[in-house]
Design a protein around this motif. Structure first.
Motif, short mmCIF file in Angstrom:
data_model
loop_
_atom_site.label_atom_id
_atom_site.label_comp_id
_atom_site.label_asym_id
_atom_site.label_seq_id
_atom_site.Cartn_x
_atom_site.Cartn_y
_atom_site.Cartn_z
N LYS A 1 -21.96 2.45 -0.85
CA LYS A 1 -20.87 2.33 0.12
C LYS A 1 -19.50 2.37 -0.54
O LYS A 1 -18.50 2.65 0.11
N VAL A 2 -19.42 2.09 -1.84
CA VAL A 2 -18.14 2.00 -2.54
C VAL A 2 -17.38 3.32 -2.50
O VAL A 2 -16.18 3.34 -2.30
N ASP A 3 -18.06 4.45 -2.65
CA ASP A 3 -17.38 5.75 -2.65
C ASP A 3 -16.73 6.05 -1.32
O ASP A 3 -15.85 6.90 -1.24
N LYS A 4 -17.16 5.41 -0.24
CA LYS A 4 -16.61 5.68 1.08
C LYS A 4 -15.47 4.73 1.43
O LYS A 4 -14.85 4.87 2.46
N LEU A 5 -15.20 3.76 0.55
CA LEU A 5 -14.16 2.78 0.80
C LEU A 5 -12.88 3.13 0.04
O LEU A 5 -12.89 3.93 -0.89
N SER A 6 -11.83 2.49 0.42
CA SER A 6 -10.54 2.66 -0.23
C SER A 6 -10.48 1.84 -1.50
O SER A 6 -11.08 0.78 -1.60
N VAL A 7 -9.71 2.33 -2.48
CA VAL A 7 -9.58 1.65 -3.76
C VAL A 7 -8.10 1.44 -4.07
O VAL A 7 -7.31 2.37 -3.95
N LEU A 8 -7.75 0.23 -4.44
CA LEU A 8 -6.40 -0.11 -4.86
C LEU A 8 -6.45 -0.40 -6.36
O LEU A 8 -7.27 -1.20 -6.80
N LYS A 9 -5.60 0.28 -7.12
CA LYS A 9 -5.54 0.10 -8.57
C LYS A 9 -4.30 -0.69 -8.93
O LYS A 9 -3.20 -0.37 -8.47
N LEU A 10 -4.48 -1.71 -9.75
CA LEU A 10 -3.37 -2.55 -10.21
C LEU A 10 -2.82 -2.03 -11.53
O LEU A 10 -3.46 -1.20 -12.19
N SER B 1 1.25 5.66 -4.07
CA SER B 1 1.43 5.37 -5.49
C SER B 1 2.87 5.01 -5.81
O SER B 1 3.79 5.37 -5.09
N ARG B 2 3.02 4.27 -6.90
CA ARG B 2 4.34 3.87 -7.39
C ARG B 2 4.78 4.78 -8.50
O ARG B 2 3.98 5.23 -9.31
N SER B 3 6.09 5.00 -8.58
CA SER B 3 6.65 5.73 -9.71
C SER B 3 7.63 4.80 -10.42
O SER B 3 8.70 4.55 -9.93
N GLY B 4 7.21 4.24 -11.53
CA GLY B 4 8.08 3.34 -12.27
C GLY B 4 7.60 1.91 -12.22
O GLY B 4 6.51 1.61 -11.80
N GLU B 5 8.46 1.00 -12.65
CA GLU B 5 8.14 -0.41 -12.76
C GLU B 5 9.04 -1.25 -11.86
O GLU B 5 10.13 -0.83 -11.51
N GLY B 6 8.57 -2.44 -11.50
CA GLY B 6 9.37 -3.38 -10.72
C GLY B 6 9.25 -3.18 -9.23
O GLY B 6 8.63 -2.24 -8.74
N ASN B 7 9.86 -4.09 -8.46
CA ASN B 7 9.79 -4.06 -6.99
C ASN B 7 10.60 -2.94 -6.37
O ASN B 7 10.31 -2.49 -5.28
N GLU B 8 11.65 -2.50 -7.02
CA GLU B 8 12.58 -1.54 -6.42
C GLU B 8 12.20 -0.08 -6.68
O GLU B 8 12.96 0.82 -6.36
N ARG C 1 -0.33 -0.20 -8.52
CA ARG C 1 -0.13 1.12 -9.13
C ARG C 1 -0.46 2.24 -8.15
O ARG C 1 0.32 3.17 -7.98
N GLU C 2 -1.65 2.15 -7.49
CA GLU C 2 -2.10 3.27 -6.68
C GLU C 2 -3.14 2.83 -5.65
O GLU C 2 -3.93 1.95 -5.92
N PHE C 3 -3.11 3.46 -4.50
CA PHE C 3 -4.10 3.23 -3.45
C PHE C 3 -4.64 4.59 -3.02
O PHE C 3 -3.87 5.52 -2.78
N THR C 4 -5.96 4.70 -2.94
CA THR C 4 -6.59 5.95 -2.54
C THR C 4 -7.65 5.67 -1.49
O THR C 4 -8.47 4.76 -1.65
N ARG C 5 -7.63 6.46 -0.41
CA ARG C 5 -8.62 6.36 0.66
C ARG C 5 -9.26 7.74 0.81
O ARG C 5 -8.57 8.74 0.87
N PRO C 6 -10.59 7.79 0.88
CA PRO C 6 -11.23 9.08 1.14
C PRO C 6 -10.75 9.65 2.47
O PRO C 6 -10.51 8.91 3.42
#
Length: 135
Positions: free
Chosen positions: A18-27, A61-68, A108-113
């Motif tokens: 089931k993992v391949d069908k779920l969304s993944v958030l990368k820190l 996805s984020r480009s760079g570091e920090g909240n801004e 860092r990144e979020f991906t959903r199939p």
């Protein structure tokens, strides 16, 4: 009994197929969280303010570091926008049901199939094609 150094991966919650069908958030530390973003998320672009529906996001996805730093979001229709979230936290529900608040500076990144995309189970063994033989 296992020593703490002998474990390289611990998987809790959903079964591997089931993992391949779920969304993944990368820190930023390369940890992966399986689940879904709760929303809507307030998002500001250079042209407008919008509420992002997490069900329609395929990539964030984020480009760079920090909240801004700028975030780049891609939707199921391939539309892409760049901007910033209103909040410093991303609400995320793990596959196990636990709710986390992920700081944007740790994200860092979020991906959903894509909806309807076929994915093979992570544990499926590779099989060679078979041919029928006449007897």
């Amino acid at each position: 009994r296992f020593g703490p150094g002998s474990i390289s991966r611990v998987a809790l919650g959903a079964s591997p197929d089931k993992v391949d069908k779920l969304s993944v958030l990368k820190l930023v530390n390369d940890d992966l969280l399986v689940g879904t973003i709760q929303g809507p998320l307030g998002f500001d672009t250079a042209l407008e303010t919008m509420d992002l529906d997490p069900e329609k996001i395929t990539h964030l996805s984020r480009s760079g570091e920090g909240n801004e730093t700028a975030l780049r979001v891609t939707f199921t229709d391939d539309a892409t926008f760049t901007g910033q979230l209103h909040n410093a936290l991303i609400p995320f529900v793990l596959g196990s049901g636990a709710v986390l608040q992920i700081p944007v500076d740790q994200f860092r990144e979020f991906t959903r199939p894509r909806p309807g995309a076929a994915t093979a189970p992570a544990t499926a063994p590779a099989t060679a094609p078979t041919t029928a033989r006449a007897h």
